[in-house]
Design a protein around this motif. Structure first.
Motif, PDB file in Angstrom:
ATOM      1  N   PHE A 237       0.985  -1.150  -0.280  1.00  0.00           N
ATOM      2  CA  PHE A 237       0.000   0.055  -0.065  1.00  0.00           C
ATOM      3  C   PHE A 237       0.861   1.157  -0.022  1.00  0.00           C
ATOM      4  N   ALA A 238       1.928   1.373   0.806  1.00  0.00           N
ATOM      5  CA  ALA A 238       2.892   2.654   0.920  1.00  0.00           C
ATOM      6  C   ALA A 238       3.645   2.643  -0.240  1.00  0.00           C
ATOM      7  N   ILE A 239       4.171   1.599  -0.866  1.00  0.00           N
ATOM      8  CA  ILE A 239       4.845   1.726  -1.955  1.00  0.00           C
ATOM      9  C   ILE A 239       3.843   2.442  -3.168  1.00  0.00           C
ATOM     10  N   VAL A 240       2.781   1.879  -3.200  1.00  0.00           N
ATOM     11  CA  VAL A 240       1.961   2.449  -4.509  1.00  0.00           C
ATOM     12  C   VAL A 240       1.708   3.967  -4.203  1.00  0.00           C
ATOM     13  N   ARG A 241       1.177   4.199  -2.837  1.00  0.00           N
ATOM     14  CA  ARG A 241       1.161   5.377  -2.567  1.00  0.00           C
ATOM     15  C   ARG A 241       2.062   6.437  -2.789  1.00  0.00           C
ATOM     16  N   TRP A 242       3.355   6.007  -2.313  1.00  0.00           N
ATOM     17  CA  TRP A 242       4.568   6.983  -2.449  1.00  0.00           C
ATOM     18  C   TRP A 242       5.134   6.986  -3.759  1.00  0.00           C
ATOM     19  N   THR A 243       4.818   6.039  -4.714  1.00  0.00           N
ATOM     20  CA  THR A 243       5.108   6.220  -6.011  1.00  0.00           C
ATOM     21  C   THR A 243       4.514   7.257  -6.743  1.00  0.00           C
ATOM     22  N   HIS A 244       3.234   7.464  -6.409  1.00  0.00           N
ATOM     23  CA  HIS A 244       2.816   8.753  -7.010  1.00  0.00           C
ATOM     24  C   HIS A 244       3.113   9.916  -6.344  1.00  0.00           C
ATOM     25  N   LEU A 274      14.560  13.346  -1.988  1.00  0.00           N
ATOM     26  CA  LEU A 274      13.686  12.715  -2.978  1.00  0.00           C
ATOM     27  C   LEU A 274      14.645  11.739  -3.773  1.00  0.00           C
ATOM     28  N   VAL A 275      15.555  11.818  -4.409  1.00  0.00           N
ATOM     29  CA  VAL A 275      16.534  11.259  -5.295  1.00  0.00           C
ATOM     30  C   VAL A 275      17.292  10.103  -4.627  1.00  0.00           C
ATOM     31  N   GLY A 276      17.500  10.392  -3.321  1.00  0.00           N
ATOM     32  CA  GLY A 276      18.198   9.227  -2.343  1.00  0.00           C
ATOM     33  C   GLY A 276      19.596   9.499  -2.014  1.00  0.00           C
ATOM     34  N   THR A 277      19.897  10.775  -2.440  1.00  0.00           N
ATOM     35  CA  THR A 277      21.502  11.153  -1.883  1.00  0.00           C
ATOM     36  C   THR A 277      21.511  11.366  -0.572  1.00  0.00           C
ATOM     37  N   GLU A 278      20.330  11.612   0.093  1.00  0.00           N
ATOM     38  CA  GLU A 278      20.380  11.724   1.581  1.00  0.00           C
ATOM     39  C   GLU A 278      19.126  11.096   2.064  1.00  0.00           C
ATOM     40  N   GLY A 279      19.287  10.361   3.290  1.00  0.00           N
ATOM     41  CA  GLY A 279      18.393   9.583   4.163  1.00  0.00           C
ATOM     42  C   GLY A 279      18.151   8.119   3.398  1.00  0.00           C
ATOM     43  N   GLY A 282      13.668   5.376   0.835  1.00  0.00           N
ATOM     44  CA  GLY A 282      13.330   4.060  -0.338  1.00  0.00           C
ATOM     45  C   GLY A 282      13.567   2.916   0.802  1.00  0.00           C
ATOM     46  N   GLU A 283      14.674   2.731   1.251  1.00  0.00           N
ATOM     47  CA  GLU A 283      14.786   1.429   1.989  1.00  0.00           C
ATOM     48  C   GLU A 283      13.625   1.099   3.020  1.00  0.00           C
ATOM     49  N   ARG A 284      13.429   2.252   3.757  1.00  0.00           N
ATOM     50  CA  ARG A 284      12.153   1.887   4.769  1.00  0.00           C
ATOM     51  C   ARG A 284      11.075   1.241   3.928  1.00  0.00           C
ATOM     52  N   LEU A 285      10.773   1.763   2.550  1.00  0.00           N
ATOM     53  CA  LEU A 285       9.582   0.924   1.755  1.00  0.00           C
ATOM     54  C   LEU A 285      10.055  -0.632   1.300  1.00  0.00           C
ATOM     55  N   GLY A 286      11.138  -0.831   1.460  1.00  0.00           N
ATOM     56  CA  GLY A 286      11.733  -2.080   1.063  1.00  0.00           C
ATOM     57  C   GLY A 286      12.247  -2.211  -0.214  1.00  0.00           C
ATOM     58  N   LEU A 287      12.647  -0.741  -0.856  1.00  0.00           N
ATOM     59  CA  LEU A 287      13.212  -0.514  -2.101  1.00  0.00           C
ATOM     60  C   LEU A 287      14.604  -0.004  -1.824  1.00  0.00           C
ATOM     61  N   SER A 288      15.326   0.474  -2.931  1.00  0.00           N
ATOM     62  CA  SER A 288      16.603   1.206  -2.952  1.00  0.00           C
ATOM     63  C   SER A 288      16.620   2.533  -2.681  1.00  0.00           C
ATOM     64  N   LYS A 289      17.890   3.107  -2.338  1.00  0.00           N
ATOM     65  CA  LYS A 289      17.738   4.457  -1.824  1.00  0.00           C
ATOM     66  C   LYS A 289      17.403   5.242  -3.166  1.00  0.00           C
ATOM     67  N   ASP A 290      17.638   4.864  -3.995  1.00  0.00           N
ATOM     68  CA  ASP A 290      17.443   5.963  -5.424  1.00  0.00           C
ATOM     69  C   ASP A 290      16.130   5.488  -5.915  1.00  0.00           C
ATOM     70  N   TRP A 291      14.854   4.883  -5.596  1.00  0.00           N
ATOM     71  CA  TRP A 291      13.580   4.196  -5.927  1.00  0.00           C
ATOM     72  C   TRP A 291      13.078   5.326  -6.866  1.00  0.00           C
ATOM     73  N   ALA A 292      13.115   6.695  -6.037  1.00  0.00           N
ATOM     74  CA  ALA A 292      12.378   7.577  -6.821  1.00  0.00           C
ATOM     75  C   ALA A 292      13.044   8.326  -8.048  1.00  0.00           C
ATOM     76  N   ALA A 293      14.382   8.212  -7.894  1.00  0.00           N
ATOM     77  CA  ALA A 293      15.425   8.633  -9.066  1.00  0.00           C
ATOM     78  C   ALA A 293      14.944   8.018 -10.346  1.00  0.00           C
ATOM     79  N   ARG A 294      14.722   6.717 -10.012  1.00  0.00           N
ATOM     80  CA  ARG A 294      14.559   5.488 -11.270  1.00  0.00           C
ATOM     81  C   ARG A 294      13.224   5.705 -11.556  1.00  0.00           C
TER      82      ARG A 294
END
Length: 338
Positions: A237-244, A274-279, A282-294
């Motif tokens: 649910f969170a992955i789908v929500r935060w993708t948008h 946003l792009v994962g160079t800080e924080g 993404g990992e808290r969602l079970g994804l990579s740091k650069d999930w949004a940059a992707r």
């Protein structure tokens, strides 16, 4: 005391087991190596097969965005088209991982189907299309008119509510698919066609003489459209929500598929998160740091997706309206990534 500790431990492990059981979708998608995404059966601008036989459109791009976030690849998606009556059972039965098809978020669907609607990707409303030759300027002038509508949708109930509230006599002709309703309208079997306004823009392109038809100004309902997921997996649910939300945030910050490399070098805190160079968001969602940059690199921000599929750079040329950013008079708004 020992009994109390035992009860506590049992409760603790029960909670852990429940959490593990309710976070299986991402694992299943990764193990499978592809996302299974339910889409519409063919609606211009939203989900359709292009000239190359590939799925394209606003709703399809959301599936591509999820694939980008998970796999860093937009092609690892299996698309399964569904009509109005089969879309929700497909999600309930685990035939698909997510439903990205023009589906309205309603209370009954949110509470009775075991499903959840993480976010609204497109704010819509129901309207009417009529031939110019009918010389009608308002839906209130459709007294006695026959109206084509698709069955098994919120559209049919909205139609009844509108005419009942305004005490307008009318005739309803129901059809199982948009294509059947459109064909009946195009042949003159009914004087008006009703659907979500976005769909009317798309459906008009398929008429014999599109320029001879107009969409009336009334919007008679609220139709918040967005992806649906099963209600037992909060991680998914969170992955789908935060993708948008990531795509909205990118547009707010001026980060696009063209400027993503520059954004990765930015020192602005909001962009770095946003792009994962800080924080480690993404990992808290079970994804990579650069999930949004992707997502931004491979699919684009929300404005890019909107404009190329249904907005100013498309045949539909739908104005942003409510779907513009909150800073520009719309209501698309994302919570902060922090």
């Amino acid at each position: 005391m020992k009994k109390m500790v035992r009860v506590f431990l049992l409760a603790f492990f029960a909670i852990c087991d429940c959490q593990m059981a309710s976070a299986q979708t991402l694992k299943a998608v990764k193990d499978r190596g592809e996302l299974v995404c339910g889409v519409g059966q063919g609606l211009a601008g939203f989900s359709y097969l292009d000239q190359k036989g590939s799925w394209a459109g606003f709703d399809v791009d959301f599936c591509r965005a999820l694939s980008a976030a998970i796999f860093n690849n937009v092609s690892r998606v299996k698309y399964m088209p569904f009509n109005a009556s089969t879309r929700f059972p497909a999600l309930q039965s685990h035939a698909i991982d997510v439903l990205s098809r023009n589906s309205t978020w309603t209370m009954s669907r949110d509470t009775e189907l075991g499903l959840s609607f993480p976010v609204t990707t497109y704010y819509d409303g129901q309207g009417f299309m009529v031939p110019r030759s009918l010389k009608v300027d308002s839906a209130l002038d459709l007294k006695g008119a026959s109206v084509c509508v698709q069955s098994d949708t919120t559209t049919q109930l909205n139609l009844s509510d509108f005419f009942s509230a305004n005490k307008i006599e009318h005739q309803v002709m129901t059809f199982g698919t948009f294509e059947e309703a459109l064909k009946a309208y195009d042949s003159g079997r009914c004087k008006s066609l009703t659907a979500d306004v976005s769909q009317l823009y798309a459906l008009r392109l398929g008429l014999t003489k599109p320029d001879e038809h107009i969409i009336l100004p009334e919007v008679i309902s609220k139709e918040p459209l967005g992806p649906a997921v099963r209600g037992d997996d909060m991680q998914w649910f969170a992955i789908v929500r935060w993708t948008h939300f990531a795509m909205i945030t990118a547009e707010e910050l001026g980060v696009s598929s063209r400027t993503i490399d520059e954004a990765l070098r930015s020192e602005k805190p909001e962009i770095k998160r946003l792009v994962g160079t800080e924080g480690s968001y993404g990992e808290r969602l079970g994804l990579s740091k650069d999930w949004a940059a992707r997502i931004i690199r491979l699919v684009g921000n929300y404005g890019e997706v909107f404009n190329r599929n249904i907005g100013e750079n498309s045949k539909l040329a739908i104005s942003r309206g409510l779907n513009d950013l909150w800073t520009k008079g719309g209501i698309q708004y994302a919570p902060p990534i922090r």
